[in-house]
Design a protein around this motif. Structure first.
Motif, PDB file in Angstrom:
ATOM      1  N   LYS A  91      27.523 114.715 -11.383  1.00 16.88           N
ATOM      2  CA  LYS A  91      27.306 116.098 -11.795  1.00 16.88           C
ATOM      3  C   LYS A  91      28.344 116.504 -12.833  1.00 16.88           C
ATOM      4  O   LYS A  91      29.509 116.139 -12.732  1.00 16.88           O
ATOM      5  N   GLY A  92      27.908 117.286 -13.826  1.00 17.79           N
ATOM      6  CA  GLY A  92      28.831 117.777 -14.835  1.00 17.79           C
ATOM      7  C   GLY A  92      28.121 118.099 -16.137  1.00 17.79           C
ATOM      8  O   GLY A  92      26.898 118.173 -16.190  1.00 17.79           O
ATOM      9  N   GLU A  93      28.918 118.297 -17.169  1.00 16.35           N
ATOM     10  CA  GLU A  93      28.421 118.515 -18.531  1.00 16.35           C
ATOM     11  C   GLU A  93      29.080 117.500 -19.437  1.00 16.35           C
ATOM     12  O   GLU A  93      30.282 117.265 -19.344  1.00 16.35           O
ATOM     13  N   LEU A  94      28.304 116.945 -20.338  1.00 18.31           N
ATOM     14  CA  LEU A  94      28.824 115.984 -21.293  1.00 18.31           C
ATOM     15  C   LEU A  94      29.042 116.688 -22.631  1.00 18.31           C
ATOM     16  O   LEU A  94      28.162 117.400 -23.103  1.00 18.31           O
ATOM     17  N   HIS A  95      30.223 116.482 -23.225  1.00 15.30           N
ATOM     18  CA  HIS A  95      30.574 117.116 -24.499  1.00 15.30           C
ATOM     19  C   HIS A  95      31.050 116.070 -25.493  1.00 15.30           C
ATOM     20  O   HIS A  95      31.691 115.091 -25.116  1.00 15.30           O
ATOM     21  N   ASP A  96      30.747 116.289 -26.761  1.00 16.08           N
ATOM     22  CA  ASP A  96      31.221 115.441 -27.842  1.00 16.08           C
ATOM     23  C   ASP A  96      32.616 115.911 -28.228  1.00 16.08           C
ATOM     24  O   ASP A  96      32.821 117.085 -28.544  1.00 16.08           O
ATOM     25  N   THR A  97      33.580 115.003 -28.211  1.00 18.94           N
ATOM     26  CA  THR A  97      34.952 115.374 -28.569  1.00 18.94           C
ATOM     27  C   THR A  97      35.130 115.488 -30.078  1.00 18.94           C
ATOM     28  O   THR A  97      36.106 116.069 -30.535  1.00 18.94           O
ATOM     29  N   GLY A  98      34.199 114.893 -30.845  1.00 22.72           N
ATOM     30  CA  GLY A  98      34.351 114.849 -32.290  1.00 22.72           C
ATOM     31  C   GLY A  98      35.188 113.667 -32.755  1.00 22.72           C
ATOM     32  O   GLY A  98      35.427 113.490 -33.944  1.00 22.72           O
ATOM     33  N   TYR A  99      35.642 112.839 -31.806  1.00 26.70           N
ATOM     34  CA  TYR A  99      36.487 111.674 -32.115  1.00 26.70           C
ATOM     35  C   TYR A  99      35.780 110.352 -31.864  1.00 26.70           C
ATOM     36  O   TYR A  99      36.407 109.308 -31.812  1.00 26.70           O
ATOM     37  N   GLY A 100      34.457 110.395 -31.658  1.00 28.97           N
ATOM     38  CA  GLY A 100      33.710 109.168 -31.419  1.00 28.97           C
ATOM     39  C   GLY A 100      33.561 108.806 -29.950  1.00 28.97           C
ATOM     40  O   GLY A 100      33.167 107.688 -29.633  1.00 28.97           O
ATOM     41  N   TYR A 101      33.896 109.730 -29.079  1.00 32.43           N
ATOM     42  CA  TYR A 101      33.723 109.496 -27.648  1.00 32.43           C
ATOM     43  C   TYR A 101      33.487 110.835 -26.951  1.00 32.43           C
ATOM     44  O   TYR A 101      33.861 111.884 -27.455  1.00 32.43           O
ATOM     45  N   PRO A 102      32.839 110.785 -25.773  1.00 33.92           N
ATOM     46  CA  PRO A 102      32.519 112.024 -25.057  1.00 33.92           C
ATOM     47  C   PRO A 102      33.567 112.375 -24.005  1.00 33.92           C
ATOM     48  O   PRO A 102      34.468 111.579 -23.718  1.00 33.92           O
ATOM     49  N   VAL A 103      33.400 113.556 -23.452  1.00 38.92           N
ATOM     50  CA  VAL A 103      34.214 113.978 -22.305  1.00 38.92           C
ATOM     51  C   VAL A 103      33.289 114.646 -21.296  1.00 38.92           C
ATOM     52  O   VAL A 103      32.358 115.358 -21.671  1.00 38.92           O
ATOM     53  N   LEU A 104      33.549 114.388 -20.040  1.00 38.24           N
ATOM     54  CA  LEU A 104      32.791 115.003 -18.956  1.00 38.24           C
ATOM     55  C   LEU A 104      33.561 116.225 -18.480  1.00 38.24           C
ATOM     56  O   LEU A 104      34.742 116.127 -18.155  1.00 38.24           O
ATOM     57  N   LYS A 105      32.877 117.363 -18.486  1.00 33.74           N
ATOM     58  CA  LYS A 105      33.469 118.600 -17.978  1.00 33.74           C
ATOM     59  C   LYS A 105      32.755 118.965 -16.685  1.00 33.74           C
ATOM     60  O   LYS A 105      31.542 118.848 -16.585  1.00 33.74           O
ATOM     61  N   GLU A 106      33.514 119.426 -15.718  1.00 33.23           N
ATOM     62  CA  GLU A 106      32.965 119.712 -14.395  1.00 33.23           C
ATOM     63  C   GLU A 106      32.547 121.171 -14.267  1.00 33.23           C
ATOM     64  O   GLU A 106      32.901 121.841 -13.313  1.00 33.23           O
ATOM     65  N   ARG A 107      31.762 121.637 -15.204  1.00 29.19           N
ATOM     66  CA  ARG A 107      31.341 123.035 -15.237  1.00 29.19           C
ATOM     67  C   ARG A 107      30.018 123.307 -14.549  1.00 29.19           C
ATOM     68  O   ARG A 107      29.744 124.416 -14.181  1.00 29.19           O
ATOM     69  N   SER A 108      29.152 122.341 -14.505  1.00 27.50           N
ATOM     70  CA  SER A 108      27.814 122.576 -13.965  1.00 27.50           C
ATOM     71  C   SER A 108      27.382 121.376 -13.150  1.00 27.50           C
ATOM     72  O   SER A 108      28.127 120.409 -13.003  1.00 27.50           O
ATOM     73  N   SER A 109      26.175 121.422 -12.660  1.00 26.46           N
ATOM     74  CA  SER A 109      25.673 120.301 -11.861  1.00 26.46           C
ATOM     75  C   SER A 109      24.537 119.575 -12.579  1.00 26.46           C
ATOM     76  O   SER A 109      23.618 119.077 -11.954  1.00 26.46           O
ATOM     77  N   ARG A 110      24.615 119.515 -13.901  1.00 22.63           N
ATOM     78  CA  ARG A 110      23.656 118.704 -14.660  1.00 22.63           C
ATOM     79  C   ARG A 110      23.917 117.236 -14.354  1.00 22.63           C
ATOM     80  O   ARG A 110      25.000 116.864 -13.932  1.00 22.63           O
TER      81      ARG A 110
END
Length: 139
Positions: A38-57
């Motif tokens: 569960k979480g949200e996936l975000h583009d860091t703009g550096y060529g890799y993503p980050v998982l944020k624990e904001r939602s239950s997607r």
């Protein structure tokens, strides 16, 4: 988490098969290539993503069994040090959902240095997103 010698790790970005850092897991045991957290996936703009624990997607990824040496290498790649306050990523234990069960595994999530990354990846899948990004750049 397994035993003292090995650990379960969920990966969702460049460490996945076909990703730019998949060589870090070339000797690790792939448990499943069809799991999610569960979480949200975000583009860091550096060529890799980050998982944020904001939602239950559902963030799709892969589950590996790694040795303590491999885990140390992953910590280095993710710029995570347990004793440091401002990490790029934090290594936490989260529930990983499989087809027929759940397991607890390490997941690298948003650390203090990545809190400003706000470009959400609607696909919730870094590899699908990267395929779309690459085709957009070719046009």
């Amino acid at each position: 988490m397994r035993n003292k010698e090995t650990y379960l790790v969920f990966v969702y970005g460049t460490l996945r098969k076909g990703g730019t850092n998949d060589h870090y897991l070339k000797k690790a045991k792939l448990i499943s290539s069809s799991v999610w957290v569960k979480g949200e996936l975000h583009d860091t703009g550096y060529g890799y993503p980050v998982l944020k624990e904001r939602s239950s997607r559902r963030i799709v990824g892969e589950l590996y069994e790694v040795t303590s040496g491999e885990l140390t290498q992953l910590d280095y790649l993710e710029d995570f040090k347990p004793s440091r306050a401002r990490n790029e990523y934090e290594r936490v234990i989260r529930t990983v959902y499989m087809t027929d069960k759940t397991v607890e595994a390490f997941v690298y999530v948003e650390g203090e240095r990545l809190t400003t990354c706000e470009q959400m990846i609607e696909e919730n899948d870094w590899m699908v997103y990267q395929g779309g990004e690459m085709s957009r750049h070719r046009e």
